[in-house]
Motif scaffolding. Structure first.
Motif, short mmCIF file in Angstrom:
data_model
loop_
_atom_site.label_atom_id
_atom_site.label_comp_id
_atom_site.label_asym_id
_atom_site.label_seq_id
_atom_site.Cartn_x
_atom_site.Cartn_y
_atom_site.Cartn_z
N HIS A 59 41.80 73.88 -26.19
CA HIS A 59 42.21 75.23 -26.53
C HIS A 59 43.31 75.69 -25.58
CE1 HIS A 59 41.86 79.16 -28.32
NE2 HIS A 59 41.97 79.65 -27.10
N SER A 60 44.34 76.32 -26.13
CA SER A 60 45.45 76.81 -25.31
C SER A 60 46.06 78.04 -25.98
CB SER A 60 46.53 75.73 -25.16
OG SER A 60 47.19 75.53 -26.39
N ASP A 61 47.07 78.60 -25.32
CA ASP A 61 47.84 79.65 -25.97
C ASP A 61 48.90 78.98 -26.86
OD1 ASP A 61 49.97 78.85 -24.31
OD2 ASP A 61 49.57 80.42 -22.85
N GLN A 62 49.78 79.79 -27.41
CA GLN A 62 50.79 79.25 -28.33
C GLN A 62 52.13 78.97 -27.65
OE1 GLN A 62 51.18 81.63 -31.88
NE2 GLN A 62 48.98 81.76 -32.17
N GLY A 63 52.10 78.72 -26.35
CA GLY A 63 53.32 78.43 -25.61
C GLY A 63 54.02 77.19 -26.14
N SER A 64 55.33 77.16 -25.94
CA SER A 64 56.13 76.06 -26.46
C SER A 64 55.72 74.71 -25.87
CB SER A 64 57.62 76.31 -26.21
OG SER A 64 57.88 76.40 -24.81
N GLN A 65 55.14 74.72 -24.66
CA GLN A 65 54.70 73.46 -24.06
C GLN A 65 53.56 72.85 -24.87
OE1 GLN A 65 54.44 76.46 -22.50
NE2 GLN A 65 56.31 76.40 -21.29
N TYR A 66 52.67 73.72 -25.38
CA TYR A 66 51.49 73.24 -26.12
C TYR A 66 51.79 72.94 -27.58
CZ TYR A 66 49.18 74.74 -21.91
OH TYR A 66 48.81 74.88 -20.60
N THR A 67 52.85 73.54 -28.10
CA THR A 67 53.22 73.26 -29.49
C THR A 67 54.26 72.13 -29.57
OG1 THR A 67 54.93 74.99 -29.46
CG2 THR A 67 52.73 75.62 -30.25
N SER A 68 54.68 71.62 -28.42
CA SER A 68 55.71 70.58 -28.40
C SER A 68 55.23 69.29 -29.06
CB SER A 68 56.13 70.27 -26.95
OG SER A 68 55.07 69.62 -26.27
N GLU A 69 56.16 68.53 -29.55
CA GLU A 69 55.83 67.28 -30.24
C GLU A 69 55.12 66.28 -29.32
OE1 GLU A 69 56.04 63.34 -31.68
OE2 GLU A 69 57.38 64.00 -30.09
N PRO A 70 55.57 66.09 -28.06
CA PRO A 70 54.87 65.12 -27.20
C PRO A 70 53.41 65.51 -26.92
CG PRO A 70 57.02 65.62 -26.28
CD PRO A 70 56.79 66.58 -27.42
N PHE A 71 53.16 66.79 -26.69
CA PHE A 71 51.80 67.23 -26.41
C PHE A 71 50.92 67.09 -27.65
CE2 PHE A 71 48.38 70.30 -25.73
CZ PHE A 71 47.95 69.92 -24.46
N GLN A 72 51.43 67.51 -28.79
CA GLN A 72 50.67 67.42 -30.04
C GLN A 72 50.41 65.95 -30.41
OE1 GLN A 72 49.30 69.93 -32.00
NE2 GLN A 72 49.80 71.19 -30.23
N ARG A 73 51.38 65.07 -30.15
CA ARG A 73 51.20 63.65 -30.43
C ARG A 73 50.11 63.05 -29.53
NH1 ARG A 73 55.15 60.24 -28.26
NH2 ARG A 73 56.55 61.95 -28.71
N LEU A 74 50.09 63.44 -28.25
CA LEU A 74 49.07 62.95 -27.33
C LEU A 74 47.67 63.35 -27.84
CD1 LEU A 74 48.18 61.65 -24.62
CD2 LEU A 74 48.44 63.94 -23.61
N MET A 75 47.54 64.58 -28.27
CA MET A 75 46.24 65.02 -28.79
C MET A 75 45.86 64.24 -30.04
SD MET A 75 45.73 69.06 -28.05
CE MET A 75 46.94 69.62 -29.19
N ALA A 76 46.79 64.07 -30.94
CA ALA A 76 46.51 63.34 -32.18
C ALA A 76 46.15 61.88 -31.88
CB ALA A 76 47.72 63.41 -33.11
N ASP A 77 46.87 61.26 -30.95
CA ASP A 77 46.60 59.86 -30.59
C ASP A 77 45.21 59.67 -30.00
OD1 ASP A 77 49.13 59.22 -31.47
OD2 ASP A 77 49.99 58.96 -29.45
N HIS A 78 44.64 60.72 -29.41
CA HIS A 78 43.32 60.63 -28.78
C HIS A 78 42.24 61.35 -29.60
CE1 HIS A 78 45.78 59.33 -25.41
NE2 HIS A 78 44.69 58.72 -25.00
#
Length: 141
Positions: A59-78
């Protein structure tokens, strides 16, 4: 979530991941800039420390760091489910807000750090030598 620590060299940003069951900071990262890499590094540390449970919610806020492609990809990969606060709703992330409030009031509030290196060392000390092993949490006794 992230906190901002003022130093004579400028801001130091701190990102953290908390395990809501234990209230421990299981992942953290610090940087001179608020970037997607910083929050990604904190999540990588959390995954490394806690392993990969069958179901995990981040769970996070909607900051650009958390919506970024690398972060979202890491979550999806795991296989991590993404949850984000509604815009303007501070109560959604109360556990993180509480941790950063404790960090500020218990450690950095009255300090002036000459360098980011000094601030990093002090934040590390707070998380790894006080908050995780010693601090009592009212929600878990």
């Amino acid at each position: 979530m992230a906190a901002y620590v003022w130093t004579a060299q400028g801001w130091l940003y701190v990102a953290a991941v908390i395990d809501l069951f234990s209230r421990r900071v299981v992942g953290w990262s610090m940087s001179e800039q608020m970037t997607s890499q910083m929050v990604t590094d904190a999540l990588i540390m959390a995954i490394w420390r806690r392993g990969r449970p069958d179901e995990l919610l981040h769970h996070s806020d909607q900051g650009s760091q958390y919506t970024s492609e690398p972060f979202q990809r890491l979550m999806a990969d795991h296989g991590i489910t993404c949850s984000m606060s509604r815009s303007g709703n501070v109560w959604d992330n109360a556990a993180m807000e509480s941790f950063f409030s404790s960090l500020k009031t218990e450690r950095i509030k009255r300090k002036t750090y000459r360098t980011r290196k000094h601030a990093r060392a002090d934040v590390f000390d707070y998380i790894e030598r006080f908050y995780n092993p010693k601090r009592r949490h009212s929600t878990i006794g």
